[in-house]
Scaffold this motif. Sequence first.
Motif, PDB file in Angstrom:
ATOM      1  N   MET A 131       0.834  -1.204   0.000  1.00  0.00           N
ATOM      2  CA  MET A 131       0.000   0.000   0.000  1.00  0.00           C
ATOM      3  C   MET A 131       0.867   1.253   0.000  1.00  0.00           C
ATOM      4  O   MET A 131       1.518   1.572   0.982  1.00  0.00           O
ATOM      5  CB  MET A 131      -0.911  -0.017   1.235  1.00  0.00           C
ATOM      6  N   ASN A 132       0.896   1.892  -1.162  1.00  0.00           N
ATOM      7  CA  ASN A 132       1.733   3.075  -1.265  1.00  0.00           C
ATOM      8  C   ASN A 132       0.953   4.374  -1.161  1.00  0.00           C
ATOM      9  O   ASN A 132       1.508   5.441  -1.383  1.00  0.00           O
ATOM     10  CB  ASN A 132       2.500   3.068  -2.589  1.00  0.00           C
ATOM     11  N   LYS A 133      -0.310   4.222  -0.862  1.00  0.00           N
ATOM     12  CA  LYS A 133      -1.151   5.426  -0.815  1.00  0.00           C
ATOM     13  C   LYS A 133      -0.631   6.376   0.268  1.00  0.00           C
ATOM     14  O   LYS A 133      -0.467   6.001   1.431  1.00  0.00           O
ATOM     15  CB  LYS A 133      -2.584   5.024  -0.498  1.00  0.00           C
ATOM     16  N   GLN A 134      -0.362   7.594  -0.157  1.00  0.00           N
ATOM     17  CA  GLN A 134       0.169   8.539   0.815  1.00  0.00           C
ATOM     18  C   GLN A 134      -0.988   9.245   1.530  1.00  0.00           C
ATOM     19  O   GLN A 134      -1.923   9.746   0.890  1.00  0.00           O
ATOM     20  CB  GLN A 134       1.031   9.578   0.096  1.00  0.00           C
ATOM     21  N   ILE A 135      -0.930   9.239   2.814  1.00  0.00           N
ATOM     22  CA  ILE A 135      -2.004   9.895   3.551  1.00  0.00           C
ATOM     23  C   ILE A 135      -1.588  11.336   3.847  1.00  0.00           C
ATOM     24  O   ILE A 135      -0.545  11.589   4.450  1.00  0.00           O
ATOM     25  CB  ILE A 135      -2.311   9.144   4.852  1.00  0.00           C
ATOM     26  N   ASN A 136      -2.431  12.237   3.388  1.00  0.00           N
ATOM     27  CA  ASN A 136      -2.107  13.645   3.554  1.00  0.00           C
ATOM     28  C   ASN A 136      -2.640  14.147   4.896  1.00  0.00           C
ATOM     29  O   ASN A 136      -3.840  14.182   5.129  1.00  0.00           O
ATOM     30  CB  ASN A 136      -2.735  14.439   2.401  1.00  0.00           C
ATOM     31  N   GLN A 137      -1.754  14.506   5.772  1.00  0.00           N
ATOM     32  CA  GLN A 137      -2.158  14.919   7.112  1.00  0.00           C
ATOM     33  C   GLN A 137      -2.411  16.419   7.223  1.00  0.00           C
ATOM     34  O   GLN A 137      -2.767  16.899   8.282  1.00  0.00           O
ATOM     35  CB  GLN A 137      -1.071  14.526   8.138  1.00  0.00           C
ATOM     36  N   LYS A 138      -2.205  17.115   6.102  1.00  0.00           N
ATOM     37  CA  LYS A 138      -2.324  18.581   6.176  1.00  0.00           C
ATOM     38  C   LYS A 138      -3.732  19.035   6.517  1.00  0.00           C
ATOM     39  O   LYS A 138      -3.935  20.104   7.076  1.00  0.00           O
ATOM     40  CB  LYS A 138      -1.910  19.216   4.846  1.00  0.00           C
ATOM     41  N   ALA A 139      -4.718  18.213   6.167  1.00  0.00           N
ATOM     42  CA  ALA A 139      -6.112  18.608   6.409  1.00  0.00           C
ATOM     43  C   ALA A 139      -6.351  18.924   7.881  1.00  0.00           C
ATOM     44  O   ALA A 139      -7.203  19.760   8.209  1.00  0.00           O
ATOM     45  CB  ALA A 139      -7.038  17.497   5.959  1.00  0.00           C
ATOM     46  N   TRP A 140      -5.613  18.273   8.771  1.00  0.00           N
ATOM     47  CA  TRP A 140      -5.766  18.531  10.199  1.00  0.00           C
ATOM     48  C   TRP A 140      -5.560  20.004  10.527  1.00  0.00           C
ATOM     49  O   TRP A 140      -6.215  20.540  11.417  1.00  0.00           O
ATOM     50  CB  TRP A 140      -4.772  17.705  11.018  1.00  0.00           C
ATOM     51  N   LEU A 141      -4.661  20.623   9.794  1.00  0.00           N
ATOM     52  CA  LEU A 141      -4.386  22.041  10.051  1.00  0.00           C
ATOM     53  C   LEU A 141      -5.633  22.897   9.886  1.00  0.00           C
ATOM     54  O   LEU A 141      -5.817  23.894  10.569  1.00  0.00           O
ATOM     55  CB  LEU A 141      -3.304  22.547   9.091  1.00  0.00           C
ATOM     56  N   PHE A 142      -6.494  22.463   8.945  1.00  0.00           N
ATOM     57  CA  PHE A 142      -7.695  23.258   8.699  1.00  0.00           C
ATOM     58  C   PHE A 142      -8.746  23.011   9.778  1.00  0.00           C
ATOM     59  O   PHE A 142      -9.543  23.880  10.097  1.00  0.00           O
ATOM     60  CB  PHE A 142      -8.278  22.910   7.324  1.00  0.00           C
ATOM     61  N   VAL A 143      -8.749  21.817  10.341  1.00  0.00           N
ATOM     62  CA  VAL A 143      -9.738  21.473  11.354  1.00  0.00           C
ATOM     63  C   VAL A 143      -9.317  21.989  12.727  1.00  0.00           C
ATOM     64  O   VAL A 143     -10.144  22.295  13.579  1.00  0.00           O
ATOM     65  CB  VAL A 143      -9.930  19.945  11.400  1.00  0.00           C
ATOM     66  N   LEU A 144      -8.024  22.115  12.896  1.00  0.00           N
ATOM     67  CA  LEU A 144      -7.464  22.444  14.200  1.00  0.00           C
ATOM     68  C   LEU A 144      -8.066  23.683  14.878  1.00  0.00           C
ATOM     69  O   LEU A 144      -8.442  23.598  16.061  1.00  0.00           O
ATOM     70  CB  LEU A 144      -5.947  22.597  14.073  1.00  0.00           C
TER      71      LEU A 144
END
Lengths: 287, 355
Positions: free
Chosen positions: A1-14
């Motif tokens: 599984m090479n799907k990269q999980i983008n964690q940047k979205a957390w910044l918008f929810v934070l």
Amino acid sequence: MNKQINQKAWLFVLPVFILVAFNALIPLMTVVNYSVQETFGDNVFFWSGLLWFQEVLTSERFQNALIRQLIFTFSILAIEIPLGVAIALTMPRKGPWVPVCLVLMALPLLIPWNVVGAMWNIFALPDIGLLGYTLNALGFDYNFTSQPGDAWFTLILMDVWHWTSLVVLLAYAGLVSIPDAFYQAAKIDGAGSWAIFRHIQLPKMKRVLTIAVLLRFMDSFMIYTEVSVLTGGGPGNSTTLLSIDLVKIALGQFDLGPAAAMSLIYFLIILLLSWVFYTVMMRNEDQ
Amino acid sequence: MALELKQIEKVVGRDVHIHPTDLVLEPGSFNILLGTTLAGKTTLMQLMAGLDRPTGGSVHFNGADVTGKRVQDRNVSMVYQQFINYPNFSVFENIASPLRVAKLPETEIKRRVGEIAELLKLSAMLDRKPSELSGGQQQRTAMARALVKDSDLVLLDEPLANLDFKLREELREELPKLFGDRDCVVVYATTEPTEALLLGGYTATMHEGRVTQFGPTGAIYRNPKDVISARVFSEPPINTAWVVKEGDRVALGNVAAWPAPDVLAGKPDGRYQIGLRPHHVLPLRADAADVPVAGEVLVTELSGSESVVHFKVGNETWVSLAHGIHAFDVGETAELFADMRHAFYFAPDGGLLAA
């Protein structure tokens, strides 16, 4: 599984997360924390389980406050909703008087709650207040500081004066959104004004009236400031509503555990009744 | 049962909504009020119905003056652009509502509602609430309510305007049939000339609070009385221009010139107006007599089978409507061909010059 999980979205929810945490979650959890512990000061706490909840629910004091609260809330709903609708129906729907009426209606809503309480306290004083003096001069034995019945009368009158406007404005908004064609069509059918109200205006106002009932229910169930200033819960405990009682327990007696348990019960009652109101009033909507 | 308007007038403050108007609508006739928004169609309908009081003139029904009579006492029905139904009644109760007011027996109500529901294809949804119906079904319910009570006057105020294209076509076909064997006066307001032509019957063209012309729909279309009526009854808008007659020639500025037609024979030299429908201005020469008209292309609209070209002729914007695809670049100077034998010639005051 090479799907990269983008964690940047957390910044918008934070930011929302932090905001909600500070204004709701953390205070609520603090209360939950208090409600299951016992303390004798010095910041030492002992686990007490559901003891406080049991104590509050079985105490006569809480039950009486709850009954008073229910009587108060249902009385003002029973008066303010029909009265608000009735006033909205008599308001002009077009013309130069519309803004005048709207401003007059909005006026009580703009007065700070403690000022409303103070105003009515003075207004109703039997010796110098206009209302109190007049009633006594007319031969009524009126004294809201010593007679529970008079205290309730004043309390409900004050709430009706303060908050009926909100119902009026909401109902009015529902009324003006009905196109003229509906009234014309009803007129052509030969429908009378009762039929127009029952079959056109009321169904078309249903949504705003649901909102009005919910707002008035929640607000009146939580009412504190005005009652506190007007009667302080008295005479005796006759106008001690839930919020007044809660403050007495939490700040007067500094019983943090029972007060916390009571807060949670209080909160759950409002949540439950709001849900019931909403479900009942919207019952036919989604068929 | 004829409806007669005598010098009817509506003035609100300083605004004249309806100028004094005479109109006679025959029983059993389908009458169309055609005009743009604010032409006064709705106001005129409300005066006919008695929903609004005229400030002058009178309304007569079968010879009797009903000007002051309230709408509820007049036996009128009306269908609106918005879908007007009782929100908390079922479709059945909605359709039955005028009969209930009239206190008809239950069996009679059932029979009539059933009949009209059958006619308007609502039989399967009599138990539903209006909010559970599609737009077309809601409007059919409103129409059923208008039809169920055997009114003397049925007013339809742009009833199809809020429906989508397909439903509009469907209902438009059904409408004249629904009224076919009734002897009520039907009045139908629309902004669309095409709709008026498809519905047939009689048409009154309206412009700024006046009925400019009234008569059988086809005849009105073929013989507009004046420039305004011609403009109201043309889609795309009719092409107009001022022309100058000199001897036996007519010139449109320095754009085009052609032989004077018979209607101008014997008329003095000078300025006249012409009106030419868009389908008589074509991108290709169809006939040797066609007059070439050159102008700058402003817009071209191509549909699957038709081309609409807007171009500048002198100071006017003209429109050409042709079959097939004729692409022009915006800004280019195109030469189009006008069939002036189909042109209407109007006197300087706007009146049609008859041959």
